[in-house]
Design a protein around this motif. Structure first.
Motif, PDB file in Angstrom:
ATOM      1  N   LEU A 119      68.147  21.721 -56.426  1.00 38.08           N
ATOM      2  CA  LEU A 119      67.049  21.889 -57.370  1.00 38.08           C
ATOM      3  C   LEU A 119      67.135  23.284 -57.956  1.00 38.08           C
ATOM      4  O   LEU A 119      66.588  24.249 -57.402  1.00 38.08           O
ATOM      5  CB  LEU A 119      65.700  21.675 -56.668  1.00 38.08           C
ATOM      6  N   ILE A 120      67.826  23.426 -59.092  1.00 36.40           N
ATOM      7  CA  ILE A 120      68.123  24.735 -59.640  1.00 36.40           C
ATOM      8  C   ILE A 120      66.858  25.426 -60.128  1.00 36.40           C
ATOM      9  O   ILE A 120      65.950  24.796 -60.690  1.00 36.40           O
ATOM     10  CB  ILE A 120      69.152  24.608 -60.785  1.00 36.40           C
ATOM     11  N   ASN A 121      66.797  26.736 -59.872  1.00 34.21           N
ATOM     12  CA  ASN A 121      65.712  27.578 -60.353  1.00 34.21           C
ATOM     13  C   ASN A 121      66.327  28.745 -61.107  1.00 34.21           C
ATOM     14  O   ASN A 121      67.236  29.400 -60.612  1.00 34.21           O
ATOM     15  CB  ASN A 121      64.858  28.081 -59.180  1.00 34.21           C
ATOM     16  N   ARG A 122      65.836  29.009 -62.315  1.00 35.18           N
ATOM     17  CA  ARG A 122      66.382  30.065 -63.160  1.00 35.18           C
ATOM     18  C   ARG A 122      65.364  31.187 -63.297  1.00 35.18           C
ATOM     19  O   ARG A 122      64.224  30.931 -63.668  1.00 35.18           O
ATOM     20  CB  ARG A 122      66.755  29.515 -64.534  1.00 35.18           C
ATOM     21  N   SER A 123      65.803  32.404 -63.005  1.00 38.39           N
ATOM     22  CA  SER A 123      64.906  33.558 -63.062  1.00 38.39           C
ATOM     23  C   SER A 123      65.556  34.687 -63.847  1.00 38.39           C
ATOM     24  O   SER A 123      66.761  34.913 -63.735  1.00 38.39           O
ATOM     25  CB  SER A 123      64.559  34.055 -61.654  1.00 38.39           C
ATOM     26  N   LEU A 124      64.756  35.376 -64.625  1.00 44.15           N
ATOM     27  CA  LEU A 124      65.202  36.561 -65.345  1.00 44.15           C
ATOM     28  C   LEU A 124      64.508  37.775 -64.746  1.00 44.15           C
ATOM     29  O   LEU A 124      63.284  37.879 -64.794  1.00 44.15           O
ATOM     30  CB  LEU A 124      64.896  36.443 -66.833  1.00 44.15           C
TER      31      LEU A 124
END
Length: 220
Positions: A205-210
């Motif tokens: 379950l990919i999570n993308r954070s900046l």
């Protein structure tokens, strides 16, 4: 001169910004970093960091303290180990204690500095123990001359891959890409702004954070 640096900064950040069109979390992380040595092979680093998510307003996540020691073994290499304690602002989640061992090979090629870093983390959260194996390739170079002198700017970037393992859990993988701009305020103080894009657990379950990392670095 200011517009020249701005164009370089914008050009290098554009790929990261375009990659981050889909972001689950926007994170702001200021830090204070202190480095000192004993005029020998040993070097010590201390850091205090604060992390907040700014998706909908400003929400503080945690504060953490880090202590690291490294030893020069020769041939442009260092070995080191450190400990980190993370205090979460969520009573439903346990605090984190982390131990880290690392090997670093760093060398300059004219005005470009390249560093390879291998790390092994042991993260303790309540009764859970998580292992992380990490490899990071980073580079930095001054924008004026061959060295970073006082009041001068430099560029830095890195890419890091992380493998995560925990008992009774499916292994995970993280990927991080970062690029930033720093400035030497004096001979022993630097200010650095780094944008880092993270793909976390991208095989599940990919999570993308900046991440927006603003650090002050002081050398004793």
């Amino acid at each position: 001169m200011t517009s020249y640096y701005f164009r370089i900064f914008a050009f290098l950040f554009m790929p990261l910004i375009s990659t981050a069109q889909v972001v689950n979390n926007y994170i702001v992380q200021p830090s204070i970093n202190v480095r000192w040595d004993n005029s020998g092979r040993w070097k010590f680093n201390s850091a205090l960091e604060h992390r907040s998510v700014v998706n909908n307003g400003w929400n503080a996540l945690h504060v953490q303290a880090v202590q690291f020691a490294s030893y020069e073994v020769g041939f442009y290499s260092q070995i080191g180990m450190g400990v980190m304690y993370r205090e979460l602002f969520d009573d439903q989640r346990p605090e984190e204690l982390r131990f880290t061992e690392q090997f670093v090979y760093a060398r300059k090629y004219n005005n470009l500095k390249i560093a390879h870093r291998l790390r092994w983390d042991q993260r303790i959260r309540g009764e859970n123990l998580t292992y992380r194996w990490r490899y990071r390739l980073s580079g930095s170079f001054p924008l004026n001359g061959a060295t970073v002198d006082a009041t001068e700017f430099y560029l830095t970037s890195s890419i890091e891959t992380i493998f995560i393992a925990q008992a009774n859990e499916k292994p995970g993988y993280d990927q991080r890409v970062a690029i930033g701009l720093g400035r030497a305020l004096s001979n022993n103080i630097k200010l650095q702004l780094v944008n880092e894009y993270r793909w976390e657990n991208y095989t599940n379950l990919i999570n993308r954070s900046l991440f927006i990392n603003l650090g002050v670095f002081y050398s004793l």
